[in-house]
Write a protein that holds these residues in place. Structure first.
Motif, PDB file in Angstrom:
ATOM      1  N   GLN A 129      49.608  43.719  34.982  1.00  0.00           N
ATOM      2  CA  GLN A 129      49.264  42.371  34.542  1.00  0.00           C
ATOM      3  C   GLN A 129      47.785  42.133  34.753  1.00  0.00           C
ATOM      4  OE1 GLN A 129      51.720  39.365  36.336  1.00  0.00           O
ATOM      5  NE2 GLN A 129      53.599  40.510  36.053  1.00  0.00           N
ATOM      6  N   LEU A 130      47.225  41.229  33.975  1.00  0.00           N
ATOM      7  CA  LEU A 130      45.796  40.937  34.089  1.00  0.00           C
ATOM      8  C   LEU A 130      45.541  39.996  35.259  1.00  0.00           C
ATOM      9  CD1 LEU A 130      42.901  41.109  32.981  1.00  0.00           C
ATOM     10  CD2 LEU A 130      43.447  39.115  31.539  1.00  0.00           C
ATOM     11  N   TRP A 131      44.643  40.405  36.136  1.00  0.00           N
ATOM     12  CA  TRP A 131      44.191  39.570  37.245  1.00  0.00           C
ATOM     13  C   TRP A 131      42.685  39.358  37.136  1.00  0.00           C
ATOM     14  CZ3 TRP A 131      47.438  37.748  41.264  1.00  0.00           C
ATOM     15  CH2 TRP A 131      48.764  38.196  41.184  1.00  0.00           C
ATOM     16  N   LEU A 132      42.229  38.192  37.536  1.00  0.00           N
ATOM     17  CA  LEU A 132      40.814  37.839  37.461  1.00  0.00           C
ATOM     18  C   LEU A 132      40.224  37.720  38.857  1.00  0.00           C
ATOM     19  CD1 LEU A 132      41.071  35.074  34.706  1.00  0.00           C
ATOM     20  CD2 LEU A 132      40.548  37.512  34.404  1.00  0.00           C
ATOM     21  N   ALA A 133      38.901  37.791  38.943  1.00  0.00           N
ATOM     22  CA  ALA A 133      38.235  37.734  40.242  1.00  0.00           C
ATOM     23  C   ALA A 133      38.555  36.452  40.994  1.00  0.00           C
ATOM     24  CB  ALA A 133      36.725  37.872  40.054  1.00  0.00           C
ATOM     25  N   GLU A 134      38.740  35.350  40.280  1.00  0.00           N
ATOM     26  CA  GLU A 134      39.033  34.080  40.949  1.00  0.00           C
ATOM     27  C   GLU A 134      40.455  34.035  41.530  1.00  0.00           C
ATOM     28  OE1 GLU A 134      38.681  32.967  36.459  1.00  0.00           O
ATOM     29  OE2 GLU A 134      37.793  34.436  37.854  1.00  0.00           O
ATOM     30  N   GLU A 135      41.229  35.095  41.296  1.00  0.00           N
ATOM     31  CA  GLU A 135      42.567  35.197  41.893  1.00  0.00           C
ATOM     32  C   GLU A 135      42.588  36.188  43.062  1.00  0.00           C
ATOM     33  OE1 GLU A 135      45.696  34.657  38.342  1.00  0.00           O
ATOM     34  OE2 GLU A 135      44.164  36.188  37.916  1.00  0.00           O
ATOM     35  N   ILE A 136      41.404  36.566  43.514  1.00  0.00           N
ATOM     36  CA  ILE A 136      41.267  37.558  44.582  1.00  0.00           C
ATOM     37  C   ILE A 136      40.426  36.973  45.722  1.00  0.00           C
ATOM     38  CG2 ILE A 136      40.423  39.858  45.216  1.00  0.00           C
ATOM     39  CD1 ILE A 136      42.655  40.020  43.183  1.00  0.00           C
ATOM     40  N   ALA A 137      40.846  37.217  46.951  1.00  0.00           N
ATOM     41  CA  ALA A 137      40.037  36.881  48.126  1.00  0.00           C
ATOM     42  C   ALA A 137      39.949  38.110  49.016  1.00  0.00           C
ATOM     43  CB  ALA A 137      40.647  35.720  48.902  1.00  0.00           C
ATOM     44  N   VAL A 138      38.738  38.441  49.460  1.00  0.00           N
ATOM     45  CA  VAL A 138      38.515  39.559  50.377  1.00  0.00           C
ATOM     46  C   VAL A 138      38.496  39.000  51.797  1.00  0.00           C
ATOM     47  CG1 VAL A 138      37.084  41.559  50.919  1.00  0.00           C
ATOM     48  CG2 VAL A 138      37.117  40.648  48.585  1.00  0.00           C
ATOM     49  N   THR A 139      39.151  39.698  52.702  1.00  0.00           N
ATOM     50  CA  THR A 139      39.333  39.205  54.064  1.00  0.00           C
ATOM     51  C   THR A 139      38.989  40.290  55.079  1.00  0.00           C
ATOM     52  OG1 THR A 139      41.656  39.894  54.008  1.00  0.00           O
ATOM     53  CG2 THR A 139      41.159  37.613  53.343  1.00  0.00           C
ATOM     54  N   SER A 140      38.917  39.895  56.330  1.00  0.00           N
ATOM     55  CA  SER A 140      38.666  40.857  57.410  1.00  0.00           C
ATOM     56  C   SER A 140      39.989  41.519  57.798  1.00  0.00           C
ATOM     57  CB  SER A 140      38.034  40.145  58.609  1.00  0.00           C
ATOM     58  OG  SER A 140      36.766  39.634  58.266  1.00  0.00           O
TER      59      SER A 140
END
Length: 396
Positions: free
Chosen positions: A85-96
Motif C-alpha cells: 500500500q502507498l504510505w507517505l512521509a507524513e504517515e511516518i514518525a522516527v523515534t529513539s
C-alpha cells in the motif's frame, strides 16, 4: 515521596536478567549470557559509511522532531513495499527505538480506564506502558495454542472499555508467528469493534521452516485507519545501541506523536538517522541476508542441542531469535506448600549450576516459561545450551 505512577512499573525483567548475568560474571563465574534481545554482529558497511559521512559533513543540528524528511520518505517507501500500500512521509514518525514508538502510541491513544488486550506471554514493556498511560492491560493466555491467540478468546474479553489490541509477530519472547487466518480475524474484529491494532513487527525479517510474516494491513486493508505499525532497525540491522525506530500510522496520530515527542526526546540521534538513510538508499540486501543466515544456522545448532532434552518440549522457534521453553513438566510442588515452583527457580539454578543466564517467563507473565536468545556467537550458544540440557535433564 514519589509519584503514584511509579508503583505501576518496575525495571524490565529482561534488564534484571542481564544484570544478574553481569553480576555473576563480575564475581568470577564463567557465564554464557543468553538473556539479551540483540544479535552479535559487525555493522553493516552502509551504516558505518553513512555515520562517517554524517560526521564529516558536520551534521550536528536538530532535524524535524519526528525525523528528517529524507529519512521519513525513505521509510514510507520501505513500508509501501512491505505492505503493498502507498504510505507517505507524513504517515511516518522516527523515534529513539521501537520502545519510544510504542510509548508515544500508548500516550497518544490510551485514556485512563481504557483496556488494551495483550496476548501472554508478552514482552514486558507492553503492559508497563499501558499502565503508565493510565490504561488496564487485559491478558489472554496463548500457551494452549502454540502462543498464538484464538480469536474467540480475544472476542470474549472485548468490552465497551476496550481501546486496542497488541499484536506482536514474530513474538517476543515466544518466537510464534501469527498465521494469516488469525491476523485476518483480528483485523476484522478491530474494524467491527472500532479498536486500534498496535502491530509490533520488529522481528519480521526472521521467520523459519515455511512460516511467513504477514502485515495485518496487507490482509485487511480497511483496518489501516485504526492501525499502527511499529518497527525498528535494532533487530533487522543489529543496531540495538543506535536507537532508531519508527511507526507508520494515520496522519492524525503522527501529528499527536510529534507534539508528544517534541516535549520528551525531540528528534532521534541525527548521525544514526543519516546512517540508516544511507543504508536504505545504498544497501543491496547483502548484510540482511548474511544476518538471516547467521541466525538460521544458530537456530539449527541450538535446536540440535535442545533435542537432547528429556522432559522439556523442544521449542518451535518459528521466528525472531529466541528459544522459549515450557518448563511445566519439570516444575514440582515445594515441600512447604502446594504452590508450584516457577521458572525463577530454574533460572537461578541454571546460573549457579551451569553458568548460563536466561530470562524467566515470569518477566513475560508466564510462570513456567524460559527464554534464551540465540543471537550470540554459535560456539558460545552450543556450549551454553549443552549445559542447560545437562541441568534440566537432572532436574527432578
Amino acid at each position: 515521596m514519589l509519584a503514584q505512577r511509579t508503583k505501576l512499573f518496575k525495571s524490565s525483567g529482561t534488564a534484571a536478567a542481564r544484570a544478574a548475568a553481569k553480576a555473576a560474571a563480575d564475581a568470577g563465574m564463567e557465564i554464557v549470557d543468553l538473556t539479551a534481545g540483540e544479535i552479535w554482529s559487525d555493522l553493516a558497511p552502509t551504516i558505518r559509511d553513512g555515520a562517517i559521512e554524517a560526521i564529516r559533513q558536520g551534521l550536528n543540528r536538530y532535524t524535524d522532531t519526528i525525523g528528517s524528511m529524507e529519512l521519513r520518505e525513505a521509510l514510507a517507501r520501505k513500508v509501501s513495499v512491505e505492505t503493498g500500500q502507498l504510505w507517505l512521509a507524513e504517515e511516518i514518525a522516527v523515534t529513539s527505538g521501537a520502545k519510544q514508538a510504542l510509548f508515544n502510541v500508548a500516550m497518544a491513544l490510551i485514556n485512563p480506564g481504557d483496556q488494551v488486550i495483550i496476548p501472554a506471554p508478552y514482552w514486558t514493556t507492553f503492559p508497563a506502558q499501558v499502565q503508565i498511560a493510565g490504561g488496564t492491560p487485559v491478558h489472554i493466555d496463548t500457551r494452549g495454542n502454540g502462543y498464538v491467540p484464538r480469536i474467540d478468546d480475544i472476542r470474549r474479553v472485548v468490552t465497551p472499555l476496550t481501546r486496542a489490541i497488541v499484536v506482536n509477530t514474530p513474538g517476543n519472547p515466544t518466537g510464534a508467528v501469527y498465521d494469516a487466518e488469525t491476523l485476518v480475524a483480528i483485523g476484522r474484529l478491530a474494524v467491527e469493534q472500532d479498536l486500534w491494532i498496535i502491530f509490533d513487527e520488529c522481528y519480521a525479517p526472521f521467520t523459519y521452516d515455511g512460516h511467513r510474516h504477514h502485515p495485518v494491513v496487507s490482509l485487511v486493508p480497511e483496518v489501516r485507519a485504526r492501525m499502527v505499525i511499529v518497527n525498528s532497525f535494532s533487530k533487522s540491522l543489529a543496531l540495538t545501541g543506535w536507537r532508531v525506530g519508527y511507526l507508520a500510522a494515520p496522519k492524525e496520530l503522527i501529528s499527536a506523536v510529534k507534539g508528544l515527542q517534541s516535549h520528551t526526546t525531540s528528534n532521534p540521534n541525527v548521525v544514526a538517522q543519516h546512517a540508516v538513510q544511507h543504508h536504505l538508499r545504498d544497501g543491496d540486501g547483502t548484510f540482511e541476508a548474511r544476518l538471516r543466515g547467521q541466525l538460521k544456522a544458530a537456530r539449527q545448532a541450538g535446536l540440535a542441542a535442545l533435542s537432547q532434552l528429556q522432559r522439556v518440549p523442544i521449542p518451535e522457534a518459528q521466528g525472531g531469535f529466541y528459544f522459549y521453553l515450557d518448563l511445566s513438566s519439570v516444575l514440582r510442588p515445594t515441600l512447604d506448600d502446594d504452590h508450584a515452583e516457577t521458572s525463577d527457580d530454574i533460572v537461578s539454578a541454571l546460573l549457579a549450576q551451569a553458568g548460563v543466564a536466561g530470562v524467566s517467563g515470569t518477566a513475560f507473565g508466564d510462570a513456567v516459561g524460559l527464554r534464551f536468545s540465540y543471537g550470540i556467537p554459535p560456539e558460545l550458544l552450543e556450549a551454553g545450551l549443552e549445559r542447560v540440557v545437562r541441568v534440566l535433564n537432572a532436574w527432578i
